[in-house]
Design a protein around this motif. Structure first.
Motif, mmCIF file in Angstrom:
data_model
loop_
_atom_site.group_PDB
_atom_site.id
_atom_site.type_symbol
_atom_site.label_atom_id
_atom_site.label_comp_id
_atom_site.label_asym_id
_atom_site.label_seq_id
_atom_site.Cartn_x
_atom_site.Cartn_y
_atom_site.Cartn_z
ATOM 1 N N UNK A 1 11.994 6.907 -7.221
ATOM 2 C CA UNK A 1 12.527 8.258 -7.022
ATOM 3 C C UNK A 1 13.309 8.333 -5.717
ATOM 4 N N UNK A 2 12.783 7.734 -4.651
ATOM 5 C CA UNK A 2 13.493 7.730 -3.369
ATOM 6 C C UNK A 2 14.832 7.019 -3.506
ATOM 7 N N UNK A 3 14.848 5.871 -4.189
ATOM 8 C CA UNK A 3 16.097 5.128 -4.381
ATOM 9 C C UNK A 3 17.094 5.944 -5.195
ATOM 10 N N UNK A 4 16.623 6.598 -6.244
ATOM 11 C CA UNK A 4 17.523 7.401 -7.085
ATOM 12 C C UNK A 4 18.107 8.572 -6.301
ATOM 13 N N UNK A 5 17.305 9.216 -5.474
ATOM 14 C CA UNK A 5 17.800 10.339 -4.684
ATOM 15 C C UNK A 5 18.833 9.864 -3.666
ATOM 16 N N UNK A 6 18.567 8.733 -3.018
ATOM 17 C CA UNK A 6 19.530 8.214 -2.035
ATOM 18 C C UNK A 6 20.842 7.819 -2.690
ATOM 19 N N UNK A 7 20.785 7.174 -3.849
ATOM 20 C CA UNK A 7 22.005 6.798 -4.559
ATOM 21 C C UNK A 7 22.739 8.051 -5.042
ATOM 22 N N UNK A 8 21.993 9.060 -5.493
ATOM 23 C CA UNK A 8 22.615 10.305 -5.929
ATOM 24 C C UNK A 8 23.318 11.010 -4.774
ATOM 25 N N UNK B 1 32.478 0.341 2.587
ATOM 26 C CA UNK B 1 31.557 1.344 3.142
ATOM 27 C C UNK B 1 30.509 1.726 2.103
ATOM 28 N N UNK B 2 30.920 1.838 0.853
ATOM 29 C CA UNK B 2 29.968 2.153 -0.210
ATOM 30 C C UNK B 2 28.963 1.020 -0.388
ATOM 31 N N UNK B 3 29.424 -0.228 -0.292
ATOM 32 C CA UNK B 3 28.490 -1.358 -0.400
ATOM 33 C C UNK B 3 27.521 -1.391 0.775
ATOM 34 N N UNK B 4 27.995 -1.043 1.975
ATOM 35 C CA UNK B 4 27.089 -0.991 3.123
ATOM 36 C C UNK B 4 26.023 0.090 2.926
ATOM 37 N N UNK B 5 26.420 1.229 2.357
ATOM 38 C CA UNK B 5 25.448 2.293 2.074
ATOM 39 C C UNK B 5 24.411 1.806 1.057
ATOM 40 N N UNK B 6 24.876 1.124 0.019
ATOM 41 C CA UNK B 6 23.930 0.602 -0.979
ATOM 42 C C UNK B 6 23.026 -0.470 -0.380
ATOM 43 N N UNK B 7 23.536 -1.235 0.587
ATOM 44 C CA UNK B 7 22.701 -2.220 1.276
ATOM 45 C C UNK B 7 21.613 -1.523 2.087
ATOM 46 N N UNK C 1 20.336 1.416 1.402
ATOM 47 C CA UNK C 1 19.386 1.919 0.413
ATOM 48 C C UNK C 1 18.469 0.792 -0.058
ATOM 49 N N UNK C 2 19.035 -0.379 -0.296
ATOM 50 C CA UNK C 2 18.226 -1.529 -0.715
ATOM 51 C C UNK C 2 17.208 -1.918 0.354
ATOM 52 N N UNK C 3 17.604 -1.889 1.622
ATOM 53 C CA UNK C 3 16.667 -2.218 2.694
ATOM 54 C C UNK C 3 15.549 -1.179 2.796
ATOM 55 N N UNK D 1 9.847 0.088 1.682
ATOM 56 C CA UNK D 1 8.828 0.899 1.016
ATOM 57 C C UNK D 1 7.940 0.050 0.107
ATOM 58 N N UNK D 2 8.525 -0.940 -0.563
ATOM 59 C CA UNK D 2 7.721 -1.805 -1.431
ATOM 60 C C UNK D 2 6.773 -2.671 -0.609
ATOM 61 N N UNK D 3 7.263 -3.224 0.502
ATOM 62 C CA UNK D 3 6.393 -4.037 1.364
ATOM 63 C C UNK D 3 5.283 -3.171 1.960
ATOM 64 N N UNK D 4 5.630 -1.950 2.381
ATOM 65 C CA UNK D 4 4.617 -1.047 2.922
ATOM 66 C C UNK D 4 3.582 -0.696 1.868
ATOM 67 N N UNK D 5 4.025 -0.559 0.622
ATOM 68 C CA UNK D 5 3.091 -0.246 -0.464
ATOM 69 C C UNK D 5 2.150 -1.417 -0.736
#
Length: 93
Positions: free
Chosen positions: A15-22, A42-48, A50-52, A57-61
Motif C-alpha cells: 500500500x505504501x509503494x502504491x501510494x508513493x507511485x500514485x 528524474x522519474x527513474x530516480x524517484x522510482x529508485x 520508492x524502491x529503497x 520497510x521489508x527489512x524492518x518487517x
C-alpha cells in the motif's frame, strides 16, 4: 512473528509503494497538464527512492526493526525543547 503479521506487513508495504507511485504519477500528470515535462531520468530516480523505501520497510518487517511512523504516532517533543530530568532513584539494601 506470526504468519498473519508478516502477511499484513507485506500488504502494508504494498500500500505504501502504491501510494508513493500514485503521488509521482499525479505530479507527472499535473506537470504535463502545465506543459512542463519531467525528464525520464528524474522519474527513474524517484522510482529508485520508492524502491529503497520499500526495501527498508521489508527489512524492518522481517528483522523486527522499528520503522518510521508518520501517522498514528504519539506527541513528540518540540525540537530544542528541554526534556524533564529523569528521577535518580537509588535503593539502599
Amino acid at each position: 512473528m506470526s504468519l498473519s503479521g508478516i502477511v499484513l506487513g507485506i500488504i502494508n508495504v504494498a500500500i505504501v509503494a502504491a501510494v508513493l507511485v500514485l503521488v509521482g504519477a499525479v505530479i507527472v500528470m499535473f506537470a504535463k497538464w502545465m506543459n512542463f515535462t519531467i525528464d525520464w531520468d528524474v522519474q527513474r530516480l524517484y522510482l529508485l527512492v520508492v524502491l529503497l523505501i520499500v526495501l527498508y520497510l521489508i527489512v524492518a518487517l522481517l528483522f523486527g526493526l522499528p520503522a518510521v511512523r508518520i501517522i498514528g504516532h504519539g506527541p513528540s517533543p518540540v525540537v530544542g525543547a528541554a526534556l524533564p530530568p529523569t528521577p535518580n532513584i537509588m535503593r539502599e539494601n
